[in-house]
Design an enzyme around this catalytic site. Structure first.
Site, mmCIF file in Angstrom:
data_model
loop_
_atom_site.group_PDB
_atom_site.id
_atom_site.type_symbol
_atom_site.label_atom_id
_atom_site.label_comp_id
_atom_site.label_asym_id
_atom_site.label_seq_id
_atom_site.Cartn_x
_atom_site.Cartn_y
_atom_site.Cartn_z
ATOM 1 N N ALA A 1 -0.387 -60.493 12.293
ATOM 2 C CA ALA A 1 -1.533 -59.581 12.354
ATOM 3 C C ALA A 1 -1.494 -58.600 11.189
ATOM 4 O O ALA A 1 -2.530 -58.252 10.605
ATOM 5 C CB ALA A 1 -1.541 -58.832 13.686
ATOM 6 N N ALA A 2 -0.282 -58.165 10.812
ATOM 7 C CA ALA A 2 -0.143 -57.219 9.705
ATOM 8 C C ALA A 2 1.321 -57.170 9.289
ATOM 9 O O ALA A 2 2.210 -57.638 10.007
ATOM 10 C CB ALA A 2 -0.629 -55.826 10.113
ATOM 11 N N GLU B 1 4.045 -54.268 7.331
ATOM 12 C CA GLU B 1 4.155 -52.855 6.984
ATOM 13 C C GLU B 1 4.781 -52.593 5.628
ATOM 14 O O GLU B 1 5.559 -51.643 5.485
ATOM 15 C CB GLU B 1 4.979 -52.134 8.060
ATOM 16 C CG GLU B 1 6.460 -52.516 8.108
ATOM 17 C CD GLU B 1 6.789 -53.706 8.984
ATOM 18 O OE1 GLU B 1 7.983 -53.956 9.239
ATOM 19 O OE2 GLU B 1 5.846 -54.391 9.395
ATOM 20 N N ASN B 2 4.490 -53.371 4.601
ATOM 21 C CA ASN B 2 5.091 -53.131 3.292
ATOM 22 C C ASN B 2 4.889 -51.671 2.886
ATOM 23 O O ASN B 2 3.804 -51.115 3.027
ATOM 24 C CB ASN B 2 4.444 -54.041 2.244
ATOM 25 C CG ASN B 2 4.498 -55.495 2.643
ATOM 26 O OD1 ASN B 2 5.544 -56.015 3.012
ATOM 27 N ND2 ASN B 2 3.356 -56.157 2.588
ATOM 28 N N GLU C 1 1.541 -50.241 12.430
ATOM 29 C CA GLU C 1 1.999 -50.479 11.052
ATOM 30 C C GLU C 1 2.233 -49.176 10.296
ATOM 31 O O GLU C 1 3.144 -49.087 9.475
ATOM 32 C CB GLU C 1 0.986 -51.354 10.300
ATOM 33 C CG GLU C 1 0.726 -52.706 10.940
ATOM 34 C CD GLU C 1 1.990 -53.504 11.199
ATOM 35 O OE1 GLU C 1 2.943 -53.389 10.410
ATOM 36 O OE2 GLU C 1 2.035 -54.231 12.203
ATOM 37 N N HIS D 1 5.591 -47.727 10.946
ATOM 38 C CA HIS D 1 6.658 -48.403 10.200
ATOM 39 C C HIS D 1 6.905 -47.760 8.830
ATOM 40 O O HIS D 1 7.970 -47.989 8.242
ATOM 41 C CB HIS D 1 6.310 -49.873 9.999
ATOM 42 C CG HIS D 1 6.706 -50.752 11.143
ATOM 43 N ND1 HIS D 1 7.961 -50.717 11.707
ATOM 44 C CD2 HIS D 1 6.018 -51.705 11.831
ATOM 45 C CE1 HIS D 1 8.025 -51.606 12.686
ATOM 46 N NE2 HIS D 1 6.858 -52.217 12.784
ATOM 47 N N GLU E 1 11.032 -51.904 15.474
ATOM 48 C CA GLU E 1 9.928 -52.470 16.240
ATOM 49 C C GLU E 1 9.730 -51.749 17.570
ATOM 50 O O GLU E 1 8.596 -51.546 18.012
ATOM 51 C CB GLU E 1 10.155 -53.966 16.471
ATOM 52 C CG GLU E 1 10.169 -54.811 15.209
ATOM 53 C CD GLU E 1 8.861 -54.751 14.437
ATOM 54 O OE1 GLU E 1 7.828 -54.313 15.004
ATOM 55 O OE2 GLU E 1 8.862 -55.124 13.253
#
Length: 537
Positions: free
Chosen positions: A401-402, A404-405, A438, A441, A460
């Site tokens: 879904a995504a 978190e860079n 995200e 994160h 997480e």
């Protein structure tokens, strides 16, 4: 009547003689014929079973022979001194022997290397140890301090070339440099102590596909507490499998357009550049991306300078990152447009998406709540956001879904683009919670990172907990933390935790193939249950 009675006695249906009487008479019994047919069917079935058993036995014998041949040839995959591919590592089209190398010289060099490798294998067997390249974790005698990575992306044939310079600190003396690299062709390797001193001679290099590492064997050991520079020139494919450095596409005005983006978590940075691809090996990164001027490039940090060339290419040089792990390093090459906002503390937030989506305002909702959430998290954690910018990139395809860079969070379009005037409340809630997760994160996971994947719950679990805290901040009337938490988290995690298959939040991870299994609902949701118990105590 007499004729009818005679006919009945003769076994007929009592019809008077006529054209249909003969056809309507009694049919002959066919039991013997049926038995013969059944025998043939049973015989055919038995023959099929025997044939299947024979084929299975042949296949087993062939596989055993194949394993024996593989065991006889066991050892590190062979590669020439210039780092050409061997084993399971793949080469992009056109990769191969360097021009001008005589075939006889190559054969002689490979034979000598073969003898040396066999001697080393025997030495490790005498020590009763695994060689450093065969261990599930990197050996730990080197630590990367800084990466200088220069990339050239060729979108017309989906390949890229790269040059990485890694500054290494030596913790324990060794003549081996072992780092991760997978699915790439190494063109050249150079090791030097510093810019002024001469290079350290490379004896040979090889890939070891079982652990996805690239090994540089030196003529002498690296000295402890010294700093060395490792330079590797390589090339690879922009993959079509949604991992590593991969490509995607979309259609605009009837024209198909392509983009390339990264997904490195948990162990796919090694497909994009040679690196120490474990979370504990944090380093700083200086990235430069060369691409056609019709595209733009993004990375974790803002663009520092752009150099335009006469042939229609441009090189973007990005600012140096803080200390970070390889799995949330990121870059992208696309022709998207963006909208922008700025937080109270001066963080520039941009949302990049397809031009038609930006024009419709499909990203405005995500952009606005991102600004509010950054300000909320900075106040809640009492820790400012660490980077000068945060880009949200909406891509048509993504494995999750995504992701978190740090400074460049990537979302699949369905989890970030919406029109609040027509989208349902459930869809808006889903998008909101993904963005809240995200953004958390950026603190839990990026700023503070687990040493190894067995403690993935540290990032997480807390990010999942703050899905409810952050959404409660945005929509106090939804009562997320006290209402939906009970139905979506508490009941579900207690049910899972009561099964025989339950496990502690911290799981032992020995090798890369075990990493994916730790990303489960226990790691995501049990921390929230622990938090609730702590509050009641």
């Amino acid at each position: 009547m007499i004729e009818e009675e005679a006919a009945l006695r003769n076994g007929s249906r009592g019809l008077t003689p006529g054209p249909w009487a003969e056809a309507a008479g009694p049919r002959p019994r066919t039991t013997e014929r049926h038995i013969a047919v059944h025998k043939r069917l049973v015989l055919g079935f038995a023959v099929s079973i025997l044939a299947l058993l024979a084929v299975t036995m042949i296949a087993v014998l062939l596989s055993v022979r194949f394993e024996e041949c593989g065991a006889a040839a066991d050892g590190p995959p062979r590669a020439s001194g210039n780092g050409s591919l061997s084993g399971a590592a793949r080469q992009p089209p056109g990769a191969g022997q360097p021009p001008g190398r005589p075939e006889e010289e190559a054969r002689g060099g490979e034979a000598a290397e073969e003898e040396e490798e066999e001697e080393e294998e025997e030495e490790w067997q005498r020590r009763q140890e695994l060689p450093p390249w065969a261990r599930p974790r990197l050996p730990g005698h080197l630590r990367p301090l800084h990466y200088n990575l220069m990339l050239s992306a060729f979108m017309e044939n989906f390949t890229f070339s790269g040059e990485v310079n890694v500054q290494l600190e030596v913790r324990n003396a060794s003549r081996y440099i072992v780092l991760h690299a997978h699915r790439m062709h190494i063109e050249a390797v150079r090791v030097a102590e510093d810019k002024l001193a001469g290079g350290v001679r490379v004896a040979r290099t090889f890939f070891y596909p079982q652990t996805q590492v690239f090994v540089v064997v030196l003529n002498r050991s690296l000295e402890v507490q010294r700093s060395y520079n490792l330079k590797i020139i390589y090339n690879a494919l922009i993959e079509n499998e949604l991992l590593g450095f991969f490509r995607s596409s979309y259609v605009l005005h009837g024209e198909r357009r392509f983009l390339a983006v990264t997904q490195f978590s948990p162990t796919h940075a090694r497909k994009a550049f040679p690196c120490f691809d474990e979370p504990i090996y944090k380093a700083t990164f200086k990235i430069s991306i060369r691409h056609q001027a019709t595209y733009l490039s993004l990375s974790n940090m803002p663009v520092e300078t752009s150099v335009f060339e006469e042939d229609g290419w441009v090189t973007d040089h990005f600012s140096q990152t803080p200390l970070m792990s390889t799995y949330y390093l990121a870059w992208a090459v696309c022709n998207f447009t963006y909208r922008e906002t700025v937080t109270k503390s001066g963080v520039v937030v941009r949302l990049y998406a397809r031009p038609d989506a930006i024009r419709r305002g499909s990203g405005d909702y995500a952009l606005n709540i991102t600004r509010s959430l950054i300000e909320f998290y900075e106040d809640y954690f009492k820790v400012p956001y660490s980077l000068p910018k945060l880009d949200l990139l909406a891509v048509p395809k993504h494995p999750y879904a995504a992701m978190e860079n740090w400074g460049l969070s990537v979302f699949v379009e369905q989890r970030i683009l919406l029109d609040p005037s027509i989208s349902s409340i459930l869809y808006l809630l889903d998008v909101t919670m993904v963005i809240v997760h995200e953004l958390c994160h950026q603190w839990f996971g990026d700023l503070v990172t687990p040493v190894w994947w067995e403690d993935v719950w540290l990032k997480e679990g807390f990010a999942h907990y703050f899905e409810f805290v952050g959404t409660d901040y945005l929509y106090p009337g939804w009562n997320m933390e006290k209402q939906r938490f009970l139905t979506d988290v508490l009941h579900e995690v207690m049910l899972l935790d009561g099964l025989a298959s339950s496990h502690p939040v911290s799981q032992e991870v020995q090798q890369a193939t075990d990493i994916d299994r730790v990303f489960d609902w226990i790691a995501y949701k049990k921390v929230r249950l622990i938090k609730l118990i702590y509050l009641f105590i």
